[in-house]
Structure formats: structure tokens, C-alpha cells
Design an enzyme around this catalytic site. Structure first.
Site, short mmCIF file in Angstrom:
data_model
loop_
_atom_site.label_atom_id
_atom_site.label_comp_id
_atom_site.label_asym_id
_atom_site.label_seq_id
_atom_site.Cartn_x
_atom_site.Cartn_y
_atom_site.Cartn_z
CE1 TYR A 42 -3.12 -2.93 0.14
CE2 TYR A 42 -3.54 -2.48 2.45
CZ TYR A 42 -3.78 -3.23 1.30
OH TYR A 42 -4.68 -4.27 1.35
CG HIS B 136 -1.20 -8.58 -0.52
ND1 HIS B 136 -0.73 -7.31 -0.37
CD2 HIS B 136 -2.52 -8.43 -0.80
CE1 HIS B 136 -1.72 -6.44 -0.55
NE2 HIS B 136 -2.81 -7.10 -0.81
CB SER C 213 -13.61 -4.68 -1.08
OG SER C 213 -12.30 -4.27 -1.41
N PRO C 214 -15.75 -4.73 2.03
CG PRO C 214 -16.00 -4.13 4.28
CD PRO C 214 -14.97 -4.21 3.18
CG LEU C 215 -18.66 -0.70 3.07
CD1 LEU C 215 -18.18 0.67 3.56
CD2 LEU C 215 -20.06 -1.00 3.61
N GLY D 59 -17.37 0.88 -1.61
CA GLY D 59 -18.14 2.08 -1.22
C GLY D 59 -19.52 2.14 -1.85
CG LEU E 94 -22.41 -2.78 -1.45
CD1 LEU E 94 -22.08 -4.04 -0.67
CD2 LEU E 94 -23.51 -3.06 -2.47
N1 LIG Z 1 -6.19 -8.29 0.95
C1 LIG Z 1 -6.42 -7.61 -0.14
O1 LIG Z 1 -6.05 -8.00 -1.25
C2 LIG Z 1 -7.17 -6.32 -0.06
C3 LIG Z 1 -7.67 -5.69 -1.21
C4 LIG Z 1 -8.37 -4.51 -1.07
C5 LIG Z 1 -8.56 -3.95 0.19
N2 LIG Z 1 -8.04 -4.58 1.29
C6 LIG Z 1 -8.23 -4.02 2.65
O2 LIG Z 1 -9.62 -3.87 2.90
C7 LIG Z 1 -9.89 -2.53 3.29
C8 LIG Z 1 -11.29 -2.14 2.85
O3 LIG Z 1 -11.47 -2.37 1.47
P1 LIG Z 1 -11.70 -1.21 0.40
O4 LIG Z 1 -11.20 0.08 0.94
O5 LIG Z 1 -11.14 -1.70 -0.89
O6 LIG Z 1 -13.27 -1.20 0.20
P2 LIG Z 1 -14.53 -0.80 1.11
O7 LIG Z 1 -14.17 -0.81 2.53
O8 LIG Z 1 -15.61 -1.68 0.61
O9 LIG Z 1 -14.87 0.67 0.61
C9 LIG Z 1 -14.03 1.76 0.87
C10 LIG Z 1 -14.56 2.97 0.14
O10 LIG Z 1 -15.86 3.24 0.61
C11 LIG Z 1 -15.98 4.56 1.09
N3 LIG Z 1 -16.76 4.46 2.35
C12 LIG Z 1 -16.42 3.78 3.47
N4 LIG Z 1 -17.39 3.90 4.41
C13 LIG Z 1 -18.33 4.69 3.87
C14 LIG Z 1 -19.57 5.18 4.34
N5 LIG Z 1 -20.01 4.87 5.55
N6 LIG Z 1 -20.31 5.97 3.50
C15 LIG Z 1 -19.87 6.27 2.26
N7 LIG Z 1 -18.70 5.83 1.76
C16 LIG Z 1 -17.93 5.05 2.55
C17 LIG Z 1 -14.57 5.04 1.33
O11 LIG Z 1 -14.46 6.41 0.99
P3 LIG Z 1 -14.05 7.54 2.08
O12 LIG Z 1 -12.65 7.26 2.49
O13 LIG Z 1 -14.19 8.78 1.28
O14 LIG Z 1 -15.04 7.43 3.20
C18 LIG Z 1 -13.75 4.20 0.35
O15 LIG Z 1 -13.64 4.87 -0.88
C19 LIG Z 1 -8.76 -1.72 2.66
O16 LIG Z 1 -8.56 -0.50 3.34
C20 LIG Z 1 -7.58 -2.65 2.80
O17 LIG Z 1 -7.00 -2.52 4.09
C21 LIG Z 1 -7.37 -5.76 1.18
#
Ligand SMILES: NC(=O)c1ccc[n+]([C@@H]2O[C@H](COP(=O)([O-])OP(=O)(O)OC[C@H]3O[C@@H](n4cnc5c(N)ncnc54)[C@H](OP(=O)(O)O)[C@@H]3O)[C@@H](O)[C@H]2O)c1
Length: 328
Positions: free
Chosen positions: A58, A129, A207-209, A212, A214
């Protein structure tokens, strides 16, 4: 008082919702200024976050051209509270010229660099990873056992791994967690849930949302910077997808209304209430959203509610979404 969740075989306890820290440096636009990121991450601990997800991969470029190393931000933010928090980081992408590299000598270099960047002498949870096609997982698991014995890591896990790969790894050195994509749009690992349960492996949902979408806070016509923000190419953020996902948004918003919750909270509560060993790690850089997501742990959905959502999802047509082709 919120009941803690357990990171599988390690016995390490965490609050039910963890904080994905990737977005502070990577994938969602220009990285957050270092001092702001440190304040935000530290502040999240006061909200209840105690489980923080980062990775050596990252990395982003700050507006002044310097490099933002996510592990440095996370490490510095958590330094004063190190013994109260659980830090997960990852190896296997990013340390060498080879795209996926889990050779023992590379892992050894990675762990030292991660410890340095995090400013700590141990990593709570260390994930591979992605699979390295040239290094058998048994060899990687052997290195993990050595690192555990040496006290450099407390536990280990795999990311984007299925049950078969997990079983091979677990046979050499007990795996504690799997960090895979999981959301109402991406449920393909549900087939592996019985195996994870049998092996006492926690499912850390990334990426549970669905990045974003969802949350219902994004609308057609929104623009994302194609240089720094992966949402510019994510299928679910393309204009035509909003229409294709109307039924999904309606399902979530009507449940949100019924439960007096937000769409983001329902998206997280659906998985939290499904299994006591699922731990979502939504990412946000906004304190009000971090709080909103954290409070999803207070939203109670009955097993009937969860089943109702699942059976609606089973039949629903949706747009494509990022990572929708499964393991990669
Ligand atoms: N192991 C892997 O290969 C892998 C891959 C991807 C991600 N990850 C990990 O998983 C974590 C989460 O995944 P992700 O960031 O990809 O996806 P996510 O948690 O599904 O979505 C994050 C996005 O949603 C927005 N968001 C979050 N909460 C919100 C809310 N309550 N209302 C509106 N928008 C909201 C955030 O924007 P704002 O910041 O503007 O709120 C961000 O752009 C990452 O930070 C990372 O640590 C791991």
C-alpha cells in the site's frame, strides 16, 4: 458492551469491525497528508477500532511527489497505543521485481522492512497477500512457523485464498485468518465457509462495501481521477451500473429503514450477523463514516433477516464489480 471477535487459532481478540487503512495511501485518490492520516487513525481508536489493516504494497505518491508508505502512517499513529491494538500487514506483492514473490528470502526481507516501517518489534497478523505460483505454500508456511517462533509475528493468514490452498498451508503451520473479498456483491467464497469454520479460521472481509458503492452515497455522473483513483475503472462505478444495481440498492435501503440504520451499516451487519467469525474491515478516511461503520456492530439482524437478504441476492441481477471474477 460489544462482544469481541477472535482471530481464529491465534485467540487474538478484536472488535467486530476493523479499519482498512489502504485508502490513506493507495487506490482512492491522492494519499492523505501524513499528519492528518496519523490523527485520523489515532482518533479511530477512540471510536472503538482496535484492528488495523495495512500492507507493504500500500504505497502512493503524495501531492508533493514523495512516497506515502501506508505502514509508516499506521505504525506512527498506533505507536502510543501499540499494546492495545492488533496490526495486520502483508507480504508477497511489492518487495521485488517479480509481481508475486513469496520466496523465503523475500519474506525475510519484507518482514524486516515492515517491522521498521511500522516502528514495532512484532506484527500481530502477517498475511501472504497473494499466492506466488513459483513458491509452494508449504514452503511459505514453514517460514511463518519460524517467524512465530522468533516472535516477529504472532499469527499468520492468507489473502484471496480458497479452502484447498488454506488446507495445505494449515497442515504446516496453523492459519488464523483469511482476508478475502466479501460483500453483498461478491459472495463467491461462501462455498468455502464450512472449511474455514472447521479449521477455526477467521474471515476478514475486505472491500465489504464493494469499494463504497453499497453505502448508497455514490451516484451516476461522479468523476474519479483516472491517475490515482481505481474507482475510475471499477465496473460498479460506471454510469450504467447504477441503474443495473437499483434492486440491490433498494434491498439495502429498505432494510436500513426498517432497522433504523444506514445502508453501510446494513451491508456490514449482514455479514456480522451471519457468522461470529467474520470481521469486516471497511476503509474510510472520514471520521463520521468510520464511526458509522464501527456502529454497524450494534445493528442486530435476525437469522431470518440475513436469509431474506441472501435469497434476494441469489436471484438478483447486478452490474459487474471490481474483483468480481474471483481469486486473482
Ligand atoms: N487483501 C487484499 O487483497 C485487499 C484488497 C483490497 C482492500 N483490502 C483491505 O480492505 C480494506 C477495505 O477495502 P476497500 O477500501 O477496498 O473497500 P470498502 O471498505 O468496501 O470501501 C471503501 C470505500 O468506501 C468509502 N466508504 C467507506 N465507508 C463509507 C460510508 N459509511 N459511507 C460512504 N462511503 C464510505 C470510502 O471512501 P471515504 O474514504 O471517502 O469514506 C472508500 O472509498 C482496505 O482499506 C484494505 O486494508 C485488502
Amino acid at each position: 458492551m460489544i462482544k469481541k471477535r477472535i482471530l481464529g487459532n491465534s485467540g487474538i481478540e478484536v472488535n467486530p469491525v476493523g479499519l482498512g487503512c489502504m485508502g490513506f495511501s493507495h487506490a482512492y485518490g491522492t494519499p492523505t497528508d501524513k499528519s492528518d492520516a496519523i490523527k485520523l487513525i489515532r482518533n479511530s481508536y477512540d471510536m472503538g477500532y482496535d484492528f488495523f489493516d495495512t500492507a507493504e504494497a500500500y504505497i502512493g505518491v503524495n501531492s508533493d511527489g514523495t512516497v506515502s508508505y501506508n505502514e509508516e502512517l499506521v505504525g506512527e499513529a498506533l505507536k502510543p497505543i501499540r499494546s492495545h491494538v492488533v496490526i495486520a500487514t502483508k507480504f508477497g506483492i511489492g518487495e521485488s521485481a517479480k509481481e508475486r514473490d513469496s520466496r523465503p528470502e523475500t519474506i525475510r526481507k519484507s518482514v524486516e522492512k515492515s517491522l521498521k516501517r511500522l516502528g514495532t518489534d512484532y506484527i500481530d497478523l502477517y498475511y501472504q497477500h497473494r499466492e506466488d505460483p513459483d513458491t509452494p505454500i508449504e514452503e511459505v508456511a514453514g517460514v511463518m512457523s519460524e517467524l512465530i517462533k522468533e516472535g516477529k509475528i504472532r499469527a499468520w493468514g492468507l489473502s484471496e485464498a480458497d479452502a484447498e490452498y488454506m488446507r495445505r498451508a494449515n497442515a504446516v503451520c496453523k492459519v488464523s485468518a483469511i482476508e478475502n473479498r466479501y460483500s453483498m456483491m461478491g459472495r463467491f467464497y461462501e462455498k468455502d465457509f464450512p472449511a474455514f469454520e472447521e479449521l477455526n479460521i477467521a474471515y476478514v472481509a475486505y472491500s465489504p462495501l464493494a469499494n463504497g458503492i453499497l453505502t448508497g452515497k455514490y451516484k451516476a455522473g461522479m468523476q474519479f481521477d483516472s491517475q490515482t483513483d481505481f474507482r475510475a475503472i471499477m465496473p460498479q462505478f460506471q454510469d450504467e451500473s447504477y441503474k443495473q444495481n437499483e434492486e440491490l440498492f433498494y434491498l439495502i435501503s429498505s432494510m436500513a429503514e426498517e432497522k433504523n440504520a444506514t445502508m453501510s451499516q446494513i451491508s456490514l451487519a449482514w455479514m456480522l450477523n451471519k457468522k461470529p467469525w467474520i470481521i469486516p474491515i471497511p476503509g474510510s478516511r472520514k471520521p463520521e463514516r468510520m464511526k458509522e461503520n464501527q456502529e454497524a456492530a450494534n445493528v442486530q439482524l435476525s437469522s431470518e433477516d440475513v436469509k431474506k437478504i441472501d435469497s434476494a441476492l441469489d436471484k438478483m441481477k447486478m452490474s459487474d464489480y471490481f474483483g468480481g471474477t474471483g481469486r486473482k
